[in-house]
Design a protein around this motif. Sequence first.
Motif, short mmCIF file in Angstrom:
data_model
loop_
_atom_site.label_atom_id
_atom_site.label_comp_id
_atom_site.label_asym_id
_atom_site.label_seq_id
_atom_site.Cartn_x
_atom_site.Cartn_y
_atom_site.Cartn_z
N PHE A 174 0.41 -0.82 -0.33
CA PHE A 174 0.31 -0.19 -0.02
C PHE A 174 1.05 1.29 0.14
CE2 PHE A 174 -2.79 -3.44 1.90
CZ PHE A 174 -4.08 -3.08 1.25
N ARG A 175 0.81 2.33 -0.54
CA ARG A 175 1.39 3.49 -0.71
C ARG A 175 0.47 5.19 -1.05
NH1 ARG A 175 5.03 2.44 -3.26
NH2 ARG A 175 6.98 2.13 -1.92
N ALA A 176 0.49 5.41 -0.63
CA ALA A 176 -0.19 6.89 -0.35
C ALA A 176 0.65 7.85 -0.20
CB ALA A 176 -1.88 7.08 0.82
N LEU A 177 -0.28 9.03 -0.71
CA LEU A 177 0.52 10.14 -1.07
C LEU A 177 -0.56 11.77 -1.01
CD1 LEU A 177 2.44 12.71 -2.28
CD2 LEU A 177 1.59 11.92 -3.81
N ARG A 178 0.01 11.81 0.31
CA ARG A 178 -0.38 12.57 1.07
C ARG A 178 -0.42 13.87 2.47
NH1 ARG A 178 -6.70 12.12 1.01
NH2 ARG A 178 -6.76 10.40 -0.54
N PRO A 179 0.10 14.32 1.73
CA PRO A 179 1.32 16.13 2.29
C PRO A 179 0.74 16.56 2.88
CG PRO A 179 0.24 15.73 -1.19
CD PRO A 179 -0.47 14.97 -0.39
N HIS A 180 1.21 16.98 4.09
CA HIS A 180 0.74 17.50 5.41
C HIS A 180 0.12 16.81 6.23
CE1 HIS A 180 1.95 20.74 2.78
NE2 HIS A 180 0.91 20.75 1.65
N ALA A 181 -0.10 15.51 6.11
CA ALA A 181 -0.53 14.28 6.76
C ALA A 181 1.15 13.89 7.88
CB ALA A 181 -1.14 13.50 5.84
N ARG A 182 0.31 13.57 8.90
CA ARG A 182 1.25 13.17 10.45
C ARG A 182 1.25 11.93 10.14
NH1 ARG A 182 0.32 12.90 15.46
NH2 ARG A 182 -2.15 14.01 14.99
N THR A 199 -10.14 1.64 3.07
CA THR A 199 -9.92 2.68 3.47
C THR A 199 -8.83 3.27 3.77
OG1 THR A 199 -11.24 3.29 5.11
CG2 THR A 199 -12.63 2.78 3.09
N LEU A 200 -8.55 4.64 3.91
CA LEU A 200 -7.08 5.62 4.11
C LEU A 200 -7.79 6.22 5.55
CD1 LEU A 200 -5.74 6.40 1.15
CD2 LEU A 200 -4.43 4.50 2.52
N LEU A 201 -7.17 6.56 6.87
CA LEU A 201 -6.95 7.61 8.01
C LEU A 201 -6.48 7.99 7.57
CD1 LEU A 201 -8.09 4.34 10.69
CD2 LEU A 201 -9.46 6.32 9.61
N VAL A 202 -6.20 9.34 7.39
CA VAL A 202 -5.32 10.00 7.36
C VAL A 202 -5.67 10.56 8.02
CG1 VAL A 202 -5.19 11.88 5.54
CG2 VAL A 202 -5.69 10.37 4.49
N THR A 203 -4.34 11.32 8.98
CA THR A 203 -4.17 12.30 10.07
C THR A 203 -3.48 13.81 10.63
OG1 THR A 203 -3.78 9.78 11.45
CG2 THR A 203 -3.36 11.94 12.78
N TYR A 204 -4.01 14.60 10.53
CA TYR A 204 -3.56 16.04 10.25
C TYR A 204 -3.37 16.19 11.74
CZ TYR A 204 -5.17 15.19 5.26
OH TYR A 204 -4.53 14.88 4.05
N ASP A 205 -2.75 17.48 11.50
CA ASP A 205 -2.69 17.91 13.17
C ASP A 205 -3.52 18.10 14.20
OD1 ASP A 205 0.24 18.22 12.75
OD2 ASP A 205 -0.12 20.25 11.91
N GLU A 206 -5.17 18.69 13.32
CA GLU A 206 -6.32 18.71 13.70
C GLU A 206 -7.23 17.82 14.01
OE1 GLU A 206 -6.44 21.81 15.59
OE2 GLU A 206 -4.59 22.25 14.50
N ASP A 207 -7.05 17.00 12.95
CA ASP A 207 -8.16 16.15 13.15
C ASP A 207 -7.81 15.10 12.11
OD1 ASP A 207 -7.67 17.26 10.60
OD2 ASP A 207 -10.06 16.65 10.35
N GLU A 208 -8.13 13.72 12.08
CA GLU A 208 -9.09 12.20 11.39
C GLU A 208 -9.67 12.30 10.50
OE1 GLU A 208 -8.20 8.25 13.46
OE2 GLU A 208 -6.74 8.36 12.33
#
Length: 734
Positions: A52-60, A94-103
């Motif tokens: 699995f490879r994802a491209l999610r700029p700015h994700a933590r 699905t993808l779980l993407v975590t940012y600074d403020e939310d997921e």
Amino acid sequence: MALRDTSRPETAGPAAAAAALDAADRDRLLGGAHHDPHALLGAHPVRGGTLFRALRPHARAVSVLVDGMRNPLVSEGGGLFSAVLPYPRIPAYTLLVTYDEDEREVHDPYRFLPALGELDLHLIREGRHEQLWRALGAEPMVHQGVAGTRFTVWAPNAQGVRVAGDFTYWDGTQYPMRSLGASGVWELFLPGIGEGDRYKFEITSRHGHRFLKADPMARCTEVPPDTASVVTASHHQWGDGQWMAHRGDTPVHEAPFSVYEVHLPSWRPGLTYRQLADELPAYVKEMGFTHVELMPVAGHPFSGSWGYQVTSYYAPTPRLGSPDDFRYLVDRLHQAGIGVIVDWVPAHFPKDDWALARFDGDPLYEPGNAARAEHPDWGTYEFDYGRTEVRNFLVANAVYWCEEFHVDGLRVDAVASMLYLDYSRDSGQWEPNVFGGREDLDAVAFLQEMNATVYRRCPGVVTIAEESTAWDGVTRPTDAGGLGFGLKWNMGWMHDSLQYIQKEPVHRKYHHHEMTFSMVYAYSENYVLPISHDEVVHGKRALVSKMPGDWWQRRANHRAYLGFMWAHPGKQLLFMGQEFAQGAEWSEAQGPEWWLLDDGYHSAGDHRGVQALVRDLNALYRARPALWQRDTDPGGFRWVLCDAAEDNVFAFLRFAADGSPLLAVSNFSPVVRHDYRLGVPREVPAWQEELNTDDARYGGGGVAVGPPGALKPADGSLALTLPPLATVFLAPVP
């Protein structure tokens, strides 16, 4: 784009590290220059499980969620996250993407197959996709059971294309598109993106330059000066089934066709499409016009171009509302029994750097030859009519307006500039065609294909050419070698008749032929007689202001001229404001001078009189088939008097298909002519006045052509009193 609450998913054990991306692939992917991001991103079977490879700029952090189980991915830097997970087959995930403020839980765009079929791609390559808007652009849809939007764009010279939007803060890094091979089309399905989302395409040219472009196929756009494309879908429920079923019952050249030309933004400034739908159909119906012609409604950034410099060929201008709002306006006009013609501008497009110009970094919609690409008159680019995809873009666009918006006709702007290679070019600035001539053979083929396609697909639609030269066969069918238009603007009649009517009456005898010459060629094409916006701007003055004499004489000339125009073979077109003798030139900022008709204005009665005349001309026109049924048949016209230059008098008969005649007489001198004799058909025992532009109701002097009742000829001639500066219509007494 969140799918469900993900606050407490169970976490799986440690995943195996994925092999690092090839350095060249990584650079191209992150640099927006990769042709196949789906080969690198998403889920792929590998030894030991699934990569699995994802491209999610700015994700933590990013995790893969399978059956409620969280599987963390490892950061590779640059916004890339990957891992090999122990799934022998690719699972539903699905993808779980975590940012600074939310997921957020989101679908992975790179797990979807192409949402564009092989037939679509084949037709695009062949230049034969007649519903191109269903294949290219932004299409909200459910794909593989997931709601989202399919983005597709033709950019064959690009190294890479990415989707950027308000949902990515206008950074395209996250959503690179895949190339679909030789078609030059790039595609990406984005789950969770839908109506109202704004977007552009971020293109990396083959020269390495990166820039944002609006979607050429966008069906909705932001309101200028903003330039983004907007995802949209139609939800309008049409109510014009009766109109659509019967609009083609009678060929347009054998039907009444009286057109009111309108610039929608200024007809009633400030009104939206839906507000116009409450006012425009009622006014046009009251005035008796059969059709409206709308100056270009396709998206254009500069309002001062009046719509003739189009950047969004598939989107109605958003200044007045949404595409469905425009559909509502057309629907209401149809329900009022009024046809809708729209101006269409395939001759050129502006150079705005966010639009069509050098779309993928190279000339694409315009010719590669810079001298050939430049339109010398308007500072714009011309289309490359010899390129199949460009021709397809335009042909499908013509079909689009007819099928998606139910318009009844296209008036094609500036056809002459398309037909001639040397148009507005001096010697040495153009190259002849393969036969050594100056005709643009690619443009000819395009116009023929456009007309043939529109007439085949859209019964009852008419195409109208604004063509100012003597090109042979503009309205001849394509299978007989013509261009295939249904009608052509008669620019010669317009120019000659305006030249005549602007002269002082004492000088008109020297220009008499300018009013009769049109009948020498009247049946060479199917004509419309246009008094359009072009004749009442840029110092040309409004129609009534062109006329000589004092205010009474100017109005009388205006009325007489309109009467002559409605009597002359050919369909009629009149620009807004001229139906009530507006004295000032048209301004797109103010629109028609409606206040001239207000009770408080001292000359309101004068303007209302001209307005009443136009209303009555249209009523007479509709009621008398002689005025329209045989417009293209020489047997439908006969001169009664064509050489009375000293008198400034013209008289002719019009005949309906059943032979019933109508007599039109114009006296363009300011004197009453008593006992004026005209030869009339002997089989008509008595005549009666049908309309007189000198009627007091119209602001005239009230001079009648004879005593009340029937006018009886003697020895084959009819003695009339000709009012000054007036046109009169007479018909047989029933």
